[in-house]
Every structure is written in structure tokens, then in C-alpha cells.
Design a protein around this motif. Structure first.
Motif, PDB file in Angstrom:
ATOM      1  N   HIS A  30       0.837  -1.164  -0.008  1.00 45.48           N
ATOM      2  CA  HIS A  30       0.048  -0.033  -0.003  1.00 45.48           C
ATOM      3  C   HIS A  30       0.987   1.300  -0.075  1.00 45.48           C
ATOM      4  N   GLU A  59      -0.580   4.807  -1.066  1.00 41.19           N
ATOM      5  CA  GLU A  59      -1.209   5.266  -0.162  1.00 41.19           C
ATOM      6  C   GLU A  59      -0.812   6.280   0.790  1.00 41.19           C
ATOM      7  N   GLY A  76      -1.107   7.914   5.887  1.00 41.44           N
ATOM      8  CA  GLY A  76      -1.842   7.018   4.737  1.00 41.44           C
ATOM      9  C   GLY A  76      -2.989   7.756   4.454  1.00 41.44           C
ATOM     10  N   ARG A 132      -6.462   6.198   2.219  1.00 41.22           N
ATOM     11  CA  ARG A 132      -7.140   5.468   1.701  1.00 41.22           C
ATOM     12  C   ARG A 132      -8.578   5.922   1.021  1.00 41.22           C
ATOM     13  N   GLY A 135     -12.057   9.983   1.991  1.00 41.95           N
ATOM     14  CA  GLY A 135     -10.821   9.486   2.366  1.00 41.95           C
ATOM     15  C   GLY A 135     -10.798   8.932   3.708  1.00 41.95           C
TER      16      GLY A 135
END
Length: 168
Positions: free
Chosen positions: A56, A59, A75, A77, A87
């Protein structure tokens, strides 16, 4: 968003720009895990394996001092939302020796910019701490049912995290 489902207007607080904020790369995974480790051991973050950071990496945003290790990370997402994508800000951490120097605020500015670039409607986060940085910059407590269900199902209720949201 408030418990009633309305979003307070974002504060107009300027956030500092921190040199060295950049998108993470797969090769940053071990440093992301190492930076996050003390926060995970304290219970502030969830423990994540290096392989998850690598998978990831796209991200994450990181701050790296010139020639030094990763000193901050966050991060973002993306989840589908009711009226548009939203988000979730997660794994937000700054090395102890860099706290209080604007690194976290700079990362927050960068993640807000990234969210706007992706045309997200709102951001959510969960914190077991005070959340002062988020609150100073337009986040407000909200009800879990207003956040992305896939994310809220993953929250451990024993941790007592507060969910915060910010409209964009």
C-alpha cells in the motif's frame, strides 16, 4: 461531520509546508514499519507488517530529512461515499525527535492537498489521543455510521477511538 450529519466549515488555519514530503515508494516499507513500531507498541497505531506497507505504499506520504530516515508518514485510503468518494487518514505518525517542529502539520497539509486533488468529499480519521492537530485544522467528532462502513468495521472498539471528519 457532526453527530447530526452536518459538516462544520473548515478552519482557515494555514499549515506549514515541510520540505521533504513526498509519496512513499515500496522501498520505504521497512522504514515505515520501523517508524510506526513504537506507536503500535503504545497502542496508538495498529501493528502492520512490512509487506502491508509495501503493498500500500501508494497510499502513503512520507517526510525524510535530507539523507536521513523517514521521520513522518501518513496514509490516505479512498472509499466510496454516499454522495462521492471519501478518504480515511490512517497510520499518521512522526518520529519523537521531530514532533513539535511542524512535521505533522506539513503532512496534514499534504494529505489534504492529495484528497482535494482526488476530488474527495470528506476525510475521516480515528484517534485514541487528543486529536488536537486534526481539531485545529477543521476536523470534528462524528458518528461512526457516517464514516465508510468497511473502515469502521475494522476499528477495535476496545481501543476507544474517536472518529473525526473534515469536509473538503
Amino acid at each position: 461531520m457532526t453527530a447530526a450529519g452536518t459538516c462544520p466549515a473548515p478552519l482557515s488555519v494555514p499549515l506549514p509546508t515541510v520540505p521533504g514530503v513526498r509519496p512513499a515508494r515500496r522501498e520505504d516499507a521497512a522504514e515505515l514499519a520501523a517508524l510506526s513500531g513504537p506507536f503500535a507498541r503504545s497502542g496508538a497505531l495498529r501493528e502492520r507488517p512490512v509487506s502491508l506497507y509495501a503493498a500500500h505504499a501508494d497510499e502513503f506520504l512520507v517526510v525524510r530529512a535530507s539523507g536521513g530516515p523517514v521521520e513522518g508518514a501518513v496514509g490516505l485510503r479512498v472509499h466510496p461515499g454516499g454522495s462521492g468518494p471519501v478518504g480515511v487518514v490512517y497510520n499518521f505518525c512522526v518520529a519523537g525527535h521531530r514532533q513539535g517542529f511542524g512535521v505533522g502539520a506539513g503532512l496534514l497539509r499534504a494529505v489534504l492537498d492529495r484528497a482535494r486533488d482526488r476530488s474527495l468529499d470528506a476525510l475521516f480519521t480515528a484517534t485514541i489521543g487528543s486529536g488536537r492537530l486534526f481539531l485545529r485544522h477543521g476536523f470534528a467528532p462524528t458518528a461512526a455510521h457516517l464514516a465508510p462502513p468497511a473502515w469502521t468495521r475494522s476499528l477495535d472498539p476496545r481501543r476507544g477511538a474517536r472518529i473525526l471528519a473534515r469536509p473538503l
